[in-house]
Design a protein around this motif. Structure first.
Motif, short mmCIF file in Angstrom:
data_model
loop_
_atom_site.label_atom_id
_atom_site.label_comp_id
_atom_site.label_asym_id
_atom_site.label_seq_id
_atom_site.Cartn_x
_atom_site.Cartn_y
_atom_site.Cartn_z
N LEU A 153 0.83 -1.21 0.00
CA LEU A 153 0.00 0.00 0.00
C LEU A 153 0.86 1.26 0.00
N LEU A 154 1.88 1.27 0.83
CA LEU A 154 2.74 2.44 0.92
C LEU A 154 3.52 2.66 -0.38
N GLU A 155 3.94 1.57 -1.00
CA GLU A 155 4.64 1.70 -2.28
C GLU A 155 3.71 2.27 -3.35
N ARG A 156 2.46 1.84 -3.33
CA ARG A 156 1.50 2.31 -4.33
C ARG A 156 1.15 3.79 -4.13
N LEU A 157 1.01 4.21 -2.88
CA LEU A 157 0.61 5.58 -2.59
C LEU A 157 1.79 6.55 -2.62
N ALA A 158 3.01 6.03 -2.50
CA ALA A 158 4.21 6.86 -2.44
C ALA A 158 4.13 7.89 -1.32
N LEU A 159 3.58 7.47 -0.16
CA LEU A 159 3.48 8.36 1.00
C LEU A 159 4.83 8.40 1.72
N PRO A 160 5.27 9.58 2.15
CA PRO A 160 6.48 9.63 2.98
C PRO A 160 6.24 8.91 4.30
N VAL A 161 7.18 8.04 4.67
CA VAL A 161 7.06 7.23 5.89
C VAL A 161 8.39 7.26 6.64
N VAL A 162 8.31 7.38 7.96
CA VAL A 162 9.49 7.24 8.81
C VAL A 162 9.22 6.14 9.82
N ASN A 163 10.12 5.16 9.88
CA ASN A 163 10.03 4.08 10.86
C ASN A 163 10.88 4.45 12.08
N THR A 164 10.26 4.44 13.25
CA THR A 164 10.94 4.89 14.46
C THR A 164 11.35 3.72 15.36
N PHE A 165 12.24 4.04 16.32
CA PHE A 165 12.76 3.10 17.30
C PHE A 165 13.60 1.99 16.65
N VAL A 166 14.01 2.22 15.42
CA VAL A 166 14.99 1.36 14.75
C VAL A 166 15.92 2.28 13.96
N PHE A 167 17.11 1.77 13.69
CA PHE A 167 18.02 2.53 12.83
C PHE A 167 18.67 1.58 11.84
N ASP A 168 18.52 1.93 10.57
CA ASP A 168 19.12 1.16 9.49
C ASP A 168 20.13 2.06 8.78
N PRO A 169 21.45 1.82 8.97
CA PRO A 169 22.45 2.68 8.33
C PRO A 169 22.31 2.72 6.81
N ALA A 170 21.74 1.67 6.21
CA ALA A 170 21.58 1.63 4.76
C ALA A 170 20.41 2.48 4.30
N ASN A 171 19.55 2.87 5.21
CA ASN A 171 18.36 3.65 4.85
C ASN A 171 18.06 4.68 5.92
N PRO A 172 19.00 5.61 6.18
CA PRO A 172 18.85 6.53 7.31
C PRO A 172 17.69 7.50 7.16
N GLY A 173 17.29 7.81 5.93
CA GLY A 173 16.21 8.78 5.74
C GLY A 173 14.84 8.25 6.09
N ARG A 174 14.73 6.94 6.35
CA ARG A 174 13.43 6.34 6.67
C ARG A 174 13.40 5.72 8.06
N THR A 175 14.52 5.78 8.80
CA THR A 175 14.56 5.20 10.15
C THR A 175 15.14 6.21 11.13
N VAL A 176 14.55 6.27 12.32
CA VAL A 176 15.02 7.16 13.38
C VAL A 176 14.94 6.39 14.70
N GLY A 177 16.08 6.14 15.31
CA GLY A 177 16.06 5.44 16.59
C GLY A 177 17.40 4.85 16.94
N PRO A 178 17.41 3.96 17.93
CA PRO A 178 18.66 3.35 18.36
C PRO A 178 18.96 2.08 17.58
N ASP A 179 20.19 1.62 17.69
CA ASP A 179 20.58 0.31 17.21
C ASP A 179 20.26 -0.66 18.35
#
Length: 354
Positions: A153-179
């Motif tokens: 659904l998110l891919e189809r809508l192209a909505l900006p999304v931020v995933n929190t409480f995780v951190f992925d160094p390969a995708n920093p613009g979409r994750t905010v949180g600790p390792d």
């Protein structure tokens, strides 16, 4: 007056709604600017000087005018709303993040819509779909693992999304949180450094919870690096209840030889473990060290304050809001998105008994 004409209303003419375009013109006249300038101050405040924004805001406040959100959405193609789905708001980290998220968004003229999924991926998917139907400008979610239908659904809508409480160094613009893995690796290594070799674990359930799974992996990594492991009888998983943690703690301590340190997956599990340890007559940390994850107020107020991993939930909320708004508004995003966890050493941890 013609006999067929309706009598005049005794209440006089119907007052105009403050949401009409005439309200916009009244604001412009009182502020001494054009209606276009008022519109820009509302819809694109970054292109209007601070002095003009302040003057127009004062006039709007004085007249009690409410800009029409539907009309503004037509102009800006944005609704001014952000949807956020948290697993729960009972736990301290999530509640602090939600408060900070709301404050940051409100400061930028955005409204936060909240929902809780209770760690149910299907429920999270339904809530996100409702938010999307309401026209939210972006979404704040927790964790990096979601229902497959939600991902599509998110891919189809192209909505900006931020995933929190995780951190992925390969995708920093979409994750905010600790390792999460690193946080528990470091906490376990701290206990090993004190001399502990027999460990018990009261883990938060890893079902639909990738953060808990990562924390558990961090414990195993640290133990494995020193040739250690937990015995099956010394490992238990629970949700987050204090009463549940007390029962799990008693079960673990029934297995000989007893562990000398207990790692708990969240704050409530750690509180329950300590309460049961004291009820069993155990000295903390003389007989047993107890440590946790997350830092809620009661952890520092117990008879033996608990050593724990502190996650900056409020900082995660602020950074997530800024990251999402940058993507919504097309602004550069200069914020770092890893929020390192901190080990707070208190009285509940010490060397193992001789």
């Amino acid at each position: 007056m013609d006999e067929t004409s309706p009598p005049p209303s005794p209440a006089g003419p119907k007052p105009r709604s403050p949401r009409t375009p005439k309200g916009l013109r009244a604001v412009a006249r009182a502020a001494g600017v054009s209606t276009a300038t008022v519109s820009r101050a509302i819809n694109r405040p970054e292109v209007v000087s601070e002095e003009l924004r302040t003057r127009i805001a004062a006039v709007i406040e004085h007249l009690g005018w409410v800009p029409d959100g539907a009309a503004r959405a037509l102009v800006t193609r944005r609704s001014g709303t952000v949807g956020a789905v948290f697993p729960t708001l009972i736990q301290g980290d999530f509640a602090r993040a939600a408060n900070a998220l709301q404050r940051e968004l409100l400061g930028e003229g955005h409204t936060l819509l909240m929902a809780c999924s209770d760690y149910d991926p299907e429920l999270e998917f339904r809530q996100v779909r409702i938010f999307a139907e309401r026209g939210v400008d972006g979404l704040i979610l927790v964790g990096g693992t979601h229902h497959p239908d939600l991902v599509r659904l998110l891919e189809r809508l192209a909505l900006p999304v931020v995933n929190t409480f995780v951190f992925d160094p390969a995708n920093p613009g979409r994750t905010v949180g600790p390792d999460n893995r690193r946080a528990l690796f470091d906490l376990t290594s701290y206990l090993i450094g004190l001399g502990h070799r027999r460990f018990g674990v009261i883990a938060q359930s890893t079902r639909n919870n990738d953060r808990a799974a990562e924390r558990l992996a961090g414990i195993r990594d640290a133990l494995g690096a020193h040739g250690l492991a937990t015995r099956p009888a010394h490992h238990a998983e629970g949700l987050s209840g204090i009463a549940e943690a007390r029962a799990l703690f008693r079960r673990i301590m029934a297995a000989e030889p007893r562990p000398t340190a207990i790692l708990c997956g969240n704050a409530y599990l750690a509180v329950g473990a300590e309460l049961e340890a004291l009820a069993m007559g155990l000295a903390v940390p003389g007989d047993l060290s107890i440590v946790g994850y997350d830092d809620i107020e009661i952890m520092s107020e117990l008879p033996v304050p608990i050593t724990t991993v502190r996650v900056a939930g409020d900082e995660i909320g602020r950074r997530a809001a800024r990251c999402l708004l940058a993507r919504i508004l097309g602004r550069p995003d200069a914020d770092g998105h890893e929020c390192p966890a901190e080990i707070v050493v208190r009285a509940s941890s010490g060397p193992p008994p001789a």
